[in-house]
Design an enzyme around this catalytic site. Structure first.
Site, PDB file in Angstrom:
ATOM      1  N   GLY A 109      12.886  36.923   3.249  1.00 29.96           N
ATOM      2  CA  GLY A 109      12.591  36.035   2.123  1.00 29.96           C
ATOM      3  C   GLY A 109      13.820  35.254   1.739  1.00 29.96           C
ATOM      4  O   GLY A 109      14.883  35.849   1.534  1.00 29.96           O
ATOM      5  N   CYS A 129      -3.955  36.729   6.541  1.00 29.60           N
ATOM      6  CA  CYS A 129      -3.506  38.046   6.082  1.00 29.60           C
ATOM      7  C   CYS A 129      -3.631  38.122   4.565  1.00 29.60           C
ATOM      8  O   CYS A 129      -3.309  37.155   3.879  1.00 29.60           O
ATOM      9  CB  CYS A 129      -2.044  38.255   6.477  1.00 29.60           C
ATOM     10  N   TYR A 181       7.183  40.098  15.046  1.00 31.48           N
ATOM     11  CA  TYR A 181       7.981  38.959  14.608  1.00 31.48           C
ATOM     12  C   TYR A 181       8.852  39.210  13.378  1.00 31.48           C
ATOM     13  O   TYR A 181      10.014  38.817  13.365  1.00 31.48           O
ATOM     14  CB  TYR A 181       7.034  37.778  14.335  1.00 31.48           C
ATOM     15  N   CYS A 203       8.802  39.438   1.523  1.00 31.40           N
ATOM     16  CA  CYS A 203       9.747  40.144   0.669  1.00 31.40           C
ATOM     17  C   CYS A 203      10.497  41.239   1.412  1.00 31.40           C
ATOM     18  O   CYS A 203      10.014  41.770   2.409  1.00 31.40           O
ATOM     19  CB  CYS A 203       9.069  40.820  -0.506  1.00 31.40           C
ATOM     20  N   ASN A 229       7.263  44.663  -2.082  1.00 34.58           N
ATOM     21  CA  ASN A 229       6.959  43.997  -0.822  1.00 34.58           C
ATOM     22  C   ASN A 229       5.499  44.284  -0.510  1.00 34.58           C
ATOM     23  O   ASN A 229       5.130  45.443  -0.346  1.00 34.58           O
ATOM     24  CB  ASN A 229       7.865  44.535   0.295  1.00 34.58           C
ATOM     25  N   GLY A 230       4.692  43.234  -0.448  1.00 35.46           N
ATOM     26  CA  GLY A 230       3.279  43.434  -0.147  1.00 35.46           C
ATOM     27  C   GLY A 230       2.420  42.501  -0.971  1.00 35.46           C
ATOM     28  O   GLY A 230       2.898  41.495  -1.502  1.00 35.46           O
TER      29      GLY A 230
HETATM   30 FE1  SF4 Z   1       0.244  42.336   9.371  1.00 40.45          FE
HETATM   31 FE2  SF4 Z   1      -1.652  40.714  10.343  1.00 40.45          FE
HETATM   32 FE3  SF4 Z   1      -2.323  42.997   9.092  1.00 40.45          FE
HETATM   33 FE4  SF4 Z   1      -1.264  40.966   7.724  1.00 40.45          FE
HETATM   34  S1  SF4 Z   1      -3.257  40.984   8.757  1.00 40.45           S
HETATM   35  S2  SF4 Z   1      -0.730  43.153   7.518  1.00 40.45           S
HETATM   36  S3  SF4 Z   1       0.193  40.112   9.213  1.00 40.45           S
HETATM   37  S4  SF4 Z   1      -1.188  42.776  11.035  1.00 40.45           S
END
Ligand code: SF4
Length: 477
Positions: free
Chosen positions: A39, A399, A259, A13, A113-114
């Site tokens: 997104g 994640c 990225y 997002c 966002n999250g």
């Molecule tokens: Fe970012 Fe990886 Fe942490 Fe997810 S797990 S918030 S992609 S660093």
């Protein structure tokens, strides 16, 4: 029809908000264009004309959703906007944002966002008590919490709601006469504040955005980030800052630097371009190799490739060209073409690669299948050796903080050693940037890390609950 896409983790997002500008909807629309990379499945804008909120959202790209006629139906001097990525199963319009409700605290629109890690638990409790949800999005839970808060004022009710949720969140919210912006106490996702200088004695317009590339487009100056645990309220009385919770140990998503974010953005106050170049430089120091050419996998591998080339002294060439105009699905010819999906997106420049020992720089290997095809493309174009270098450590864990990752069993580095991954992708050598090198590249030189690195370490900063496993219907954005 086949679905094509490079094997990448997906950001889920981008948010933007504008206060105090008669062209608020248009500015949000432009901001969403700048955040389109965060997104591509749906987008929306909610505006207030001081009396009521109006929202418009739809599936698709920002350019396809909004035109002059739509924007004219979004009147008012403050607005919030959202662009969303989701996995195929939950890409319904229902879950597009902003989500707008009429509740006992008035009209509220919210964009997020999250990902909330206690969403399933909170939702189950609300549903047991008789609450009805319109969406399968975790964001809607915040609106229920605000509505049910016993606090008298809206900022207090919002602060109360924010204290009850856990996980990663950068929110922008609009009410009839205010904009609210908040970040979780660990600061997982970025959220920046800027202003467009007012002309002819008019006051400045306030802008919030996931990334500062929005400010460049809108002619806004970057002021600062919303701080972890902070709720910023902008209204007729000006801008006020409230700390609804003490900041916790910082867990800024390091993959934003690797990225997700655009290289022309400042994220967590740091230039993404600089961070990526540093990653390439550290990688060259940690994993040198004798070769003729450095080639970045476009687009996100290019800056790290530049860093690698500068540090190693090996020239960089644009040996792979990306087609930016390919959609998500494609009709494959009946006579199957090997690596068709990747070839649609990337084409090697034979003249540069033939007879060369090539160092390929990419930002991640997720399942390994795309990397395998890219290595093959470069070899088929005549490269005599292909050495793969990755500008972050092996991605071994999913994640839970707002990024769409495959389950652990699909992450190749969770199942295979570096040597086994090398063998699978068919490279002559493979090396990843170390965690220390990555942290140092992102300005974390010593002491406790200010970044989340859970997808590389499997150590999570929250007592997380996997909302997808407990309740498949709860969407992650
Ligand atoms: Fe970012 Fe990886 Fe942490 Fe997810 S797990 S918030 S992609 S660093």
């Amino acid at each position: 029809m086949i679905e094509i896409g490079l094997d990448k983790l997906h950001e889920e997002c981008g948010v933007v908000a504008v206060y105090g500008n008669p062209e608020a909807a248009k500015l949000c629309y432009l901001g969403l264009h700048a955040l389109q990379h965060r997104g591509q499945e749906s987008a929306g804008i909610a505006t207030s004309d001081g009396r009521r909120l109006t929202a418009y959202k739809s599936m698709g790209l920002v350019a396809d959703i909004f035109d002059q006629a739509v924007l004219q139906k979004l009147p008012g001097s403050h607005a919030i906007g959202h662009t969303r990525y989701s996995t195929a199963g939950d890409s319904a319009l229902l879950n597009a944002q902003p989500i707008q409700v009429d509740c006992n605290k008035g009209q509220i629109a919210i964009a997020h966002n999250g990902n909330l890690v206690n969403a399933a638990d909170l939702r189950a409790r609300f549903e047991q008590a008789g609450s009805i949800f319109q969406t399968s999005s975790d964001t809607e839970i915040v609106l229920h919490l605000v509505a049910q808060s016993r606090e008298k004022t809206l900022p207090d009710a919002m602060a109360d709601a924010l204290r009850r949720i856990e996980g990663a969140f950068s929110f922008v919210m609009a009410t009839r006469d205010h904009i609210f912006a908040a970040r979780d106490p660990r600061g997982f996702r970025p959220l920046a504040i800027g202003h467009i200088p007012g002309k002819d004695g008019l006051p400045d317009s306030i802008v919030f955005a996931s990334e500062t590339c929005v400010f460049d487009l809108l002619g806004a100056d970057y002021d600062r980030d919303v701080k972890p645990g902070e709720l910023v309220v902008v209204g007729p009385e000006g801008m006020q800052s409230h700390f609804y919770a003490p900041a916790l140990a910082q867990s800024q998503c390091i993959f934003e630097q690797v990225y997700f974010a655009r290289p022309d953005s400042l994220v967590f106050g740091m230039s993404v371009q600089q961070a990526r170049e540093q990653m390439g430089r550290y990688l060259a120091r940690e994993a040198p190799v004798d070769a003729d050419l450095v080639v970045g996998v476009p687009d996100s591998g290019l800056t790290a490739a530049l860093g690698y080339a500068r540090e190693s002294g090996i020239p960089m060439q644009f040996g792979l060209v990306r087609n930016h105009y390919v959609g998500r699905t494609f009709i494959e010819p009946e006579q199957r073409v090997r690596d068709f999906g990747v070839k649609l997106k990337l084409n090697p420049v034979r003249r540069l690669l033939v007879g060369k020992r090539v160092i390929l720089i990419d930002d991640s290997i997720v399942r390994g299948t795309t990397s395998q095809k890219i290595v093959r493309l470069v070899r088929d174009a005549g490269a005599t050796e292909v050495h793969m270098r990755i500008s972050c450590p092996p991605t071994t864990s999913p994640c839970y903080y707002g990024v769409d990752t495959p389950e652990r069993r699909h992450l190749i580095a969770a199942r295979k050693s570096v040597e086994e991954v090398r063998e699978f992708i068919g490279a002559d050598s493979l090396a990843y940037l170390s965690l220390e090198g990555l942290r140092a590249s992102c300005g974390d030189l010593e002491g406790e890390s200010s970044y989340c690195t859970s997808c590389y370490t499997g150590v999570y900063p929250t007592d997380f609950v996997d909302v997808q496993q407990i309740r498949p219907a709860v969407a992650v954005k």
